[in-house]
Write an enzyme that holds these catalytic residues in place. Structure first.
Site, PDB file in Angstrom:
ATOM      1  N   THR A   3      38.628  30.626 -20.035  1.00 43.57           N
ATOM      2  CA  THR A   3      37.720  29.555 -19.621  1.00 43.57           C
ATOM      3  C   THR A   3      37.923  28.353 -20.532  1.00 43.57           C
ATOM      4  O   THR A   3      38.042  28.502 -21.748  1.00 43.57           O
ATOM      5  CB  THR A   3      36.254  30.012 -19.679  1.00 43.57           C
TER       6      THR A   3
ATOM      7  N   PHE B 178      36.232  25.067 -22.013  1.00 40.76           N
ATOM      8  CA  PHE B 178      34.913  24.505 -22.278  1.00 40.76           C
ATOM      9  C   PHE B 178      35.065  23.060 -22.749  1.00 40.76           C
ATOM     10  O   PHE B 178      36.030  22.710 -23.441  1.00 40.76           O
ATOM     11  CB  PHE B 178      34.187  25.302 -23.355  1.00 40.76           C
TER      12      PHE B 178
END
Length: 398
Positions: free
Chosen positions: A279, A281
């Site tokens: 992921t 961020f």
């Protein structure tokens, strides 16, 4: 980086400063930043869970009609568009604040993230600012608000995942709030199957977690014989919930940190169906950072298109290709203020199409004059161009 529209975002209002102009005096003065409504900071020693209670662009000087593949248009991408200059002293860049000078390790910073303690977002916040105090927030919007009203100094929130794609909610919130992306951080997501003490995999009949986490582990969970799924708002919240209820036939998909925090057993590790699960961020702040050219930088922008002529999007993006600026991501989101556009009168009955905002990431720094010229050229096509941030590219190991 500085908002390229009026301080607030009433779409299609008159703009006072162009995207490129906001950086025209970068070498001699600090950056301009959008004004942010602030309140006195809240002293939260225990870091409790927080809960939630531009337009029209002037044409660049010297840009006239051009010919691209024999298509005539009133405005075309050009490689030598001059940069607009400041005329209003109120639009000059203002000094950076002390928050921009704090240690990159996050010493003394309060950093908001969405979810309960033990969430992957908390681990990402710790990776971005190793010495910070993390502050959990109930919703994404709450984290944005916490930065805006000075309850916290930064926020670290997810933008996209290699398996699940973009987190659309946060793209929408970027435009709604007057914050700046000051960095990004990639974090490997390694799901674990957790259970209360003494519970075995064979005892489990169901598992709870965030819908994305359940989807990412669907095949593995089925192979383990766990057929029922319970979706909740947060992976760490799932671990907290079934711990409090002392469930014996239900497990959770969450992080190893959540297992440590809530006293749970890890029955299986790395249970995601695809092992490469990362992921990205974004790191948000009230003020932008000073862009540089001595290391890899990324610039994120958003813009709509209003005059939908043939190949209009292609021509808008060509302003970057003409300057050898690489695009790493293009994301389209519905233009909520102007949701529809009407097609040309080709048909007897007017045809309405969805209208979009385009979020684009560039492999470029706003400190580079060619980037600023590209954005000045882009304003030939877009009612507004807003720079969401110009920030260092994360080159760390995942």
């Amino acid at each position: 980086m500085a908002s390229m529209t009026a301080p607030r975002l009433p779409f299609l209002a008159a703009r006072t400063c162009s995207a490129a102009a906001a950086f025209s005096s970068l070498s001699s003065s600090p950056l301009q930043c959008c004004p942010v409504k602030r309140t006195s900071a809240t002293n939260t020693n225990s870091a409790p869970l927080l809960s939630a209670s531009r337009p029209g662009a002037p044409a660049a000087d010297g840009v006239g009609s051009a010919d691209l593949n024999r298509l005539r248009a009133s405005a075309m991408p050009v490689a030598d568009s001059p940069l607009p200059t400041y005329t209003d002293p109120h639009e000059l860049p203002r000094p950076l604040t002390g928050a921009d000078l704090m240690e990159s390790g996050g010493e003394g910073l309060k950093v908001a993230y969405q979810g309960f303690p033990g969430a992957y977002s908390e681990s990402a916040a710790k990776k971005a600012y190793p010495h910070c105090q993390t502050v959990p927030c109930e919703h994404f919007d709450t984290a944005f608000q916490a930065v805006e009203n000075c309850t916290v100094d930064r926020a670290v929130l997810p933008l996209e995942n290699t398996l699940g794609g973009s987190i659309h909610r946060n793209y929408d919130l970027l435009l709604r709030h007057e914050l700046h992306i000051v960095g990004d951080v990639r974090h490997a997501v390694r799901h674990c199957l957790l259970a209360n003490r003494g519970v075995k995999i064979g005892d489990l009949r169901s598992v709870m977690s965030h819908p994305q986490a359940l989807a990412q582990c669907e095949h593995t969970l089925t192979e383990l014989g766990i057929e029922q799924r319970q979706a909740v708002d947060d992976t760490a919240g799932a671990a907290k919930l079934f711990t409090e209820q002392m469930l014996q036939d239900t497990g959770a998909v969450a992080s190893s940190l959540a297992a440590e925090l809530y006293g749970l057993d890890i029955l299986a590790e790395n249970i995601q169906d695809e092992k490469e699960n990362v992921t990205r961020f974004m790191m948000l702040a009230r003020e932008p950072i000073v862009p540089q050219v001595d290391k890899p930088f990324k610039t994120s922008i958003v813009f709509p298109l209003e005059d939908w002529k043939p190949a209009q999007l292609l021509k808008a993006l060509a302003v970057f290709a003409l300057r050898d600026i690489n695009l790493t991501k293009i994301e389209s989101r519905p233009h909520k203020k102007r949701p529809f556009r009407v097609a040309d009168d080709t048909f007897s009955t007017p045809v309405k199409y969805f209208n979009y905002l385009f979020y684009v990431d560039l492999e470029a720094s706003m400190a580079d004059p060619k980037t600023r010229k590209a954005l000045g050229n882009l304003e030939e096509f877009a009612p507004f161009v807003r720079v969401l941030g110009s920030y260092p590219t994360d080159v760390s190991e995942v």
